[in-house]
Motif scaffolding. Sequence first.
Motif: not given
Length: 382
Positions: A186-202
């Motif tokens: 899921k984290i890898a998928l979100l990063k493929s959409y341009g989200l940063s680690s900070m975005d994902i933690s938010m």
Amino acid sequence: MILFLKKSLSLAPSSCSVPKNSTFYLQFFSSSSAHENPEPKSNPIADYLMTSCGFSSQKAANTSKHLTHRRFPANPDSVRHFFKHNGFTEANIKSLISNNPAILWADVGKTLVPNLQAFCSLVNFSDSELRRFIVPNSRVLTNPHAFARLEFWKTFLNNDMKKLLLVFARNRSLIGRDIDKSIAPKIALLKSYGLSSMDISMLFSRGSGLIMRNTASFETSIKKVEELGFPRGSPMFVHGLATVGSTTTNLLRMKIEIFKSFGWSESMFFAAIKKFPNIVLLSEQNIREKMEFLLERIGYTQDYIASRPTILGYSLEKRLKPRHQVWEVLKSDELVGRDWEFYSLIPLSHKEFFKKIVLRYKDLVPNLYQTYISCCASQILS
């Protein structure tokens, strides 16, 4: 430092065993000699939850249904005593057992004591934060994979203990999720959409439930948000995921129909969502009461509201109505300038509004102060 470091040896299971000559023990283990008139079959686990943990009869019965495959725990009092001696209140312990009744079967000396010590060495929590984490996540003390998963989340969240506490508080059972199979994809998928680690933690801190979905459902939600026009990698994409992404198609359709009943078109609704995704989280009653007030009392048009949808996120009783009354008083005394607009007063905090508007005109408009105080006295200093 929590108390178990001093008293761990005194909390071994043998020190708190249920006396074998107790009435409770005999009631559970003795065989009936009167087969002709058998007594109703008792539920010892439910009885224990009521008498020792303070559960209601209904709550105890419902909880014990999930434990029918288990025998009565060998030493349940030792588990309760362990948490009590480590600073947990009776209410904490009741909630903890309610969240994870299987904890009553844990071995204090071999499992709980060493695991709590290991947990405390891994996280930098205060005593109160530790209790806030453990109560809904007590499986961290019994799951053999818990510490490796906790270490992953610590690293991912840059050792931010506040975020760690928030992510686990808002995503129950997260400690039970396999990192490689459930979280990393899921984290890898979100990063493929341009989200940063900070975005994902938010996103995970919002507690929208997305992280707990299976990967296929998770990906469907992401695609839905993009199709609605939220730009990849933007802050609004994160907000869209946390709100619209967690909304079912039926619920989204229902919200569209509510706004259409006030004259909105679907294009107006979707344009508003991109500016204020939380609009989909508002209840029907909440939406109707605010729309009626904004349209009928203030006189806003549909286009005006749709272009400024954040106005729907403010409390009607605590903010919109009181400030509108102040606005009406100022207008009646011709103190509202041409460059003034009621909408500009809404985002101000209560302290700012009180200082910049109410106190500023208090002497010029004697009844202004009392008007505002009577509307929301409890909100002025909040």
